[in-house]
Design an enzyme around this catalytic site. Sequence first.
Site, mmCIF file in Angstrom:
data_model
loop_
_atom_site.group_PDB
_atom_site.id
_atom_site.type_symbol
_atom_site.label_atom_id
_atom_site.label_comp_id
_atom_site.label_asym_id
_atom_site.label_seq_id
_atom_site.Cartn_x
_atom_site.Cartn_y
_atom_site.Cartn_z
ATOM 1 N N PRO A 70 0.844 -1.199 0.000
ATOM 2 C CG PRO A 70 -0.674 -1.577 1.699
ATOM 3 C CD PRO A 70 0.641 -2.039 1.176
ATOM 4 C CB CYS A 71 1.683 3.652 -2.362
ATOM 5 S SG CYS A 71 0.313 4.373 -3.247
ATOM 6 C CD GLN A 72 -3.173 3.522 1.103
ATOM 7 O OE1 GLN A 72 -2.117 2.906 1.189
ATOM 8 N NE2 GLN A 72 -4.333 2.906 1.003
ATOM 9 N N GLY A 73 1.158 6.053 2.466
ATOM 10 C CA GLY A 73 2.010 6.745 3.434
ATOM 11 C C GLY A 73 3.017 7.691 2.823
#
Length: 310
Positions: A70-73
Amino acid sequence: MRVVSLFSGAGGLDLGFKMAGHEIVWADDLYEDAVETYRNNIGNHIVCRDIAEIKTEDIPECDIIIGGFPCQGFSVANMNRYVGDERNELYKQLLRVVGEKKPKFFMAENVKGIKNLDKGKIFEMILKDFAGIGYKVKHEVMNAADYGVPQTRQRVIIIGVREDVDFDYIFPVPTHDKEGRYDRNRWVSVGEAMSAIPNPDEPNDLPNHVYSKYKLQFNGYLGHRPLDPGKPAPTVTARGDNKGGVVILPHPNGQRRMSCREVAAVQSFPLDYEFAGNNSSVYRQIGNAVPPLLGFAIADVFNSYKGEMK
Ligand SMILES: C[S@@+](CC[C@H](N)C(=O)[O-])C[C@H]1O[C@@H](n2cnc3c(N)ncnc32)[C@H](O)[C@@H]1O
């Protein structure tokens, strides 16, 4: 190949690797419903834990590690900000496991937008980090429709080949084309994909063939645009709209939203792939997945590697 799968979700990518003849020996995800789906369809080798809690020595030996982190950070505003964001630890986890297990190959999938975060600096850093642990790294934006998926989903695929491994990964040649040019098949339309599926309001025995009653309103916003039955569907997403629910595509008949089964078909899951959990959870698992047919195309290239495997 012996495959270790991180962030495996409901198993879309893993199904593609299985279809290409590879053996998944270990998988991990912390989302209970997705893990149950995975167990019921792919195998019991999945562990339901936060990857940060798993020691590398507890992961079996393998030829490849696959996963979409996941790349939301990652912050788009300030390079320093992403350093402290816990969600970006997930990318660090993939880097840690690959760096410590040192398989011949790794494969990572992500949204196309990751390439533009912070003017491309974050993507550059990711490529550099993997090069730094001893991998030759390649990447390509792939459109699922080019591989027979009835959906124009674009994802960036990163492939790493360990420096001492003599293999040049060539991204697969599309089997399908928008216009059916170059001797390729024409893109599969969402109308064709839906034609194999009975009306959910009539008796049928398909699993997960229930649909959201969330009102259809064609106002141009995400999830509120009519679908052209003659074209592939737009991207199936696991994202919510401003009211918090998962955005669910309308059926091309314009009368209702797609059932979970129909959305799964747009992602190229087989009709008997049964998902666990309530409807929102199922829509989310499906939206999160790599279409199995895209996974297959990526995985099949590794069958041309003639070197030794574990
Ligand atoms: C984009 S989805 C992966 C979908 C999967 N590749 C497929 O094809 O079905 C990302 C997954 O990462 C999982 N995840 C997020 N944080 C995690 C963590 N700390 N440890 C393990 N899994 C995590 C989520 O539950 C989600 O299922």
